[in-house]
Design a protein around this motif. Structure first.
Motif, mmCIF file in Angstrom:
data_model
loop_
_atom_site.group_PDB
_atom_site.id
_atom_site.type_symbol
_atom_site.label_atom_id
_atom_site.label_comp_id
_atom_site.label_asym_id
_atom_site.label_seq_id
_atom_site.Cartn_x
_atom_site.Cartn_y
_atom_site.Cartn_z
ATOM 1 N N SER A 137 0.861 -1.184 0.000
ATOM 2 C CA SER A 137 0.000 0.000 0.000
ATOM 3 C C SER A 137 0.894 1.229 0.000
ATOM 4 O O SER A 137 2.090 1.130 0.260
ATOM 5 N N ALA A 138 0.288 2.379 -0.185
ATOM 6 C CA ALA A 138 0.995 3.636 0.048
ATOM 7 C C ALA A 138 1.257 3.755 1.546
ATOM 8 O O ALA A 138 0.570 3.127 2.350
ATOM 9 N N THR B 191 -2.486 8.200 0.596
ATOM 10 C CA THR B 191 -3.560 8.215 -0.413
ATOM 11 C C THR B 191 -4.553 9.351 -0.135
ATOM 12 O O THR B 191 -4.972 10.054 -1.060
ATOM 13 N N GLU C 119 1.525 4.383 -4.007
ATOM 14 C CA GLU C 119 2.026 3.006 -3.968
ATOM 15 C C GLU C 119 3.355 2.895 -4.718
ATOM 16 O O GLU C 119 4.233 2.128 -4.326
ATOM 17 N N PHE D 128 -3.292 -1.650 -5.257
ATOM 18 C CA PHE D 128 -4.294 -0.612 -5.532
ATOM 19 C C PHE D 128 -4.533 -0.327 -7.011
ATOM 20 O O PHE D 128 -5.636 0.016 -7.400
ATOM 21 N N ARG E 213 -10.853 2.194 -2.836
ATOM 22 C CA ARG E 213 -10.114 2.477 -1.612
ATOM 23 C C ARG E 213 -9.859 1.186 -0.824
ATOM 24 O O ARG E 213 -10.731 0.326 -0.742
ATOM 25 N N GLY E 214 -8.664 1.091 -0.282
ATOM 26 C CA GLY E 214 -8.302 -0.103 0.465
ATOM 27 C C GLY E 214 -8.032 -1.305 -0.434
ATOM 28 O O GLY E 214 -7.959 -2.439 0.025
ATOM 29 N N GLY E 215 -7.866 -1.049 -1.730
ATOM 30 C CA GLY E 215 -7.811 -2.133 -2.713
ATOM 31 C C GLY E 215 -6.511 -2.918 -2.778
ATOM 32 O O GLY E 215 -6.411 -3.879 -3.547
ATOM 33 N N SER E 216 -5.530 -2.563 -1.967
ATOM 34 C CA SER E 216 -4.256 -3.305 -2.051
ATOM 35 C C SER E 216 -4.381 -4.763 -1.623
ATOM 36 O O SER E 216 -3.662 -5.624 -2.137
HETATM 37 N N1 ASP Z 1 -3.562 3.179 -0.568
HETATM 38 C C1 ASP Z 1 -4.886 2.803 -0.980
HETATM 39 C C2 ASP Z 1 -5.925 3.386 -0.048
HETATM 40 O O1 ASP Z 1 -5.592 4.011 0.947
HETATM 41 C C3 ASP Z 1 -5.027 1.334 -1.110
HETATM 42 C C4 ASP Z 1 -4.826 0.569 0.178
HETATM 43 O O2 ASP Z 1 -4.333 1.092 1.163
HETATM 44 O O3 ASP Z 1 -5.159 -0.607 0.203
HETATM 45 O O4 ASP Z 1 -7.092 3.253 -0.295
#
Ligand code: ASP
Ligand code: MG
Length: 471
Positions: A41-42, A47, A129, A195, A209-212
């Motif tokens: 992830s970042a 992000t 990322e 991501f 969002r949160g796709g990693s």
């Molecule tokens: N960096 C992206 C986000 O904050 C993906 C992730 O963290 O999974 O949504």
């Protein structure tokens, strides 16, 4: 590739130079034993900062954009200085500078246009990322481990739904075998951006969002990995939210179905789409804490056999920012089924997720629960598709209730356990919490309960206690 391990590190697991060292150490340790692909992830909060910068750019807010860019540089420069030996610093700082420069060019383009085209957002936001992948790979190299930062735009093929793309698995498999197999064959550890991906014609996309987590599972499936490890800052999947429930416990093992239900119903530990790509090859997943390496974490497995052995639910989760929308025909002229069909079609067009849905009564009233963040789009699409019925008074005005919360009680072992629902409802009512709607599918995997918002926490605690989930 047999024995291949895919790992993913979340933003907090990469949030500082010290955390990146730990991630590198974990990756290197496994890499010494078998093929490893690390997905990142970042860094924490990056992000959000990037997205905020793009909004500032669109609004023409030069000073705020500059402030954000400064913060972005500062954050990554600091990590770079702390992380890397002096001899490598200049080169890596230049690399970081180039990536942030790429971002700032896109942001400035948006400022000139006064708009944020979705594909440009996706291209820009993936730079978070790309920065963390670059830093981790450079650090690994500095430690004598062959590593290479890989942009997942060259690995994950997706449709063109910018901001929330879906992978095309066959093409991803082809791309992954070209880009990643080549590196793995040479003993190089690929550090892949989470991501993001790209369409078949190469336009940049992101997976939501949160796709990693989802990226990591897509890559694990594409490479036919033997395991996927997801590193976060919590000990695993828990029986309940530890901020709410003092004796919440980490579960040793849950099934794909249970983990997906928990994620979907508000548990923050996994992205809800993560498990789908793994089903076909039954790849096991571990949810682990990079801040507590001695803890075993939770194993997520395909088989339900072990879950059935344990009677009753495994976990309870809740969601607060939801809204209950009720639709009620004003008379019996209109077919309730038709209204429902039209409403569901509208929700599909709005591309929203229905969290729970129930229908009952002679009047064919029905209600469904959505996220508050999606309510605007829901109402717009509903009103458009049922405008005539509303205008002619066949339908009552839609009722929207935001003063509600969703509880999901999850467990494969609930199937065929009589009396369970009764016990749960009794426990809730003993706390004087009124139940507004109930939904349970025939799989009996989840009981969804909508209650008044004020009673949400108390009801969750009551269920956790009643079902003996605590330690
Ligand atoms: N960096 C992206 C986000 O904050 C993906 C992730 O963290 O999974 O949504
Ligand atoms: Mg994250």
């Amino acid at each position: 590739m047999s024995d291949l391990l895919v790992m993913k590190f979340g933003g907090t697991s990469l949030g500082t130079a010290a955390r990146i060292r730990v991630a590198a150490q974990i990756s290197a340790e496994q890499h010494a034993k078998r093929g490893v692909v690390t997905v990142v992830s970042a860094m924490a909060q990056v992000t959000d900062l990037l997205l905020d910068s793009l909004r500032k750019a669109e609004a023409g807010d030069q000073a705020d954009l500059d402030r954000n860019l400064k913060e972005l540089y500062a954050r990554h420069f600091e990590v770079c200085r702390e992380l890397l030996p002096a001899a490598r610093q200049e080169a890596v700082l230049a690399g970081v500078h180039a990536l942030i420069g790429e971002f700032s060019r896109i942001a400035k383009g948006m400022m000139m246009l006064g708009e944020r085209p979705p594909r440009s957002i996706d291209e820009a936001v993936a730079i978070g990322e790309r920065l963390s992948a670059y830093l981790l790979a450079e650090y690994l190299e500095s430690q004598g481990i062959l590593a290479a930062a890989v942009n997942a735009a060259d690995v994950i093929a997706t449709d063109a739904v910018f901001g929330n793309a879906t992978p095309l698995m066959e093409q991803t498999r082809e791309r992954a075998s070209k880009t990643l197999h080549r590196l793995l064959d040479e003993g190089i550890l690929p550090v892949v951006t989470g991501f993001n991906g790209s369409t078949l014609d190469g336009r940049p996309t992101t997976l939501g969002r949160g796709g990693s987590d989802f990226s990591a599972s897509i890559i694990a499936a594409a490479l036919n990995a033997s395991e996927l490890w997801i590193w976060t800052d919590v000990d695993g999947i828990m029986t309940g939210d530890p901020r709410l429930i003092s004796d919440a416990r980490v579960l040793d093992m849950v099934t794909y179905n249970e983990a997906a239900e928990l994620a979907y119903n508000g548990a923050k530990v996994l992205h809800p789409r993560t498990l789908a790509p793994l089903v076909e090859r039954a790849i096991p997943v571990w949810s682990k804490n990079s801040f507590a390496l001695d803890k075993p974490g939770t194993k997520i497995v395909p088989s339900a056999a072990m879950a059935r052995a344990a009677r009753g639910p495994h976990a309870v989760t809740s969601m607060a920012d939801v809204a209950l929308v009720s639709i009620e025909p004003a008379n019996s002229v209109l077919s309730g089924t038709k209204v429902m069909a039209r409403a569901l079609e509208a929700l599909d067009r709005a591309n929203v997720e229905i969290l729970a849905i129930t229908s009952s009564s002679y009047r064919q009233t029905f209600c469904f629960l959505v996220r508050q963040s999606e309510l605007g789009s829901v109402m717009e699409h509903l009103e458009e598709s049922l405008s005539l019925e509303l205008a002619h008074g066949y339908l009552k005005p839609f009722d929207v209730d935001k003063d509600v919360g969703l509880i999901a009680v999850v467990g494969e072992g609930m199937k065929g356990t009589p009396g369970l629902a009764g016990r749960i409802f009794t426990a809730i009512s003993k706390r004087d919490v009124n139940i507004i709607a109930i939904a349970q599918g025939s799989s009996e995997l989840t009981i969804a309960i909508v209650v008044r918002r004020a009673g949400l926490e108390s009801a969750v605690k009551a269920i956790h206690l009643e079902c003996g989930l605590g330690g």
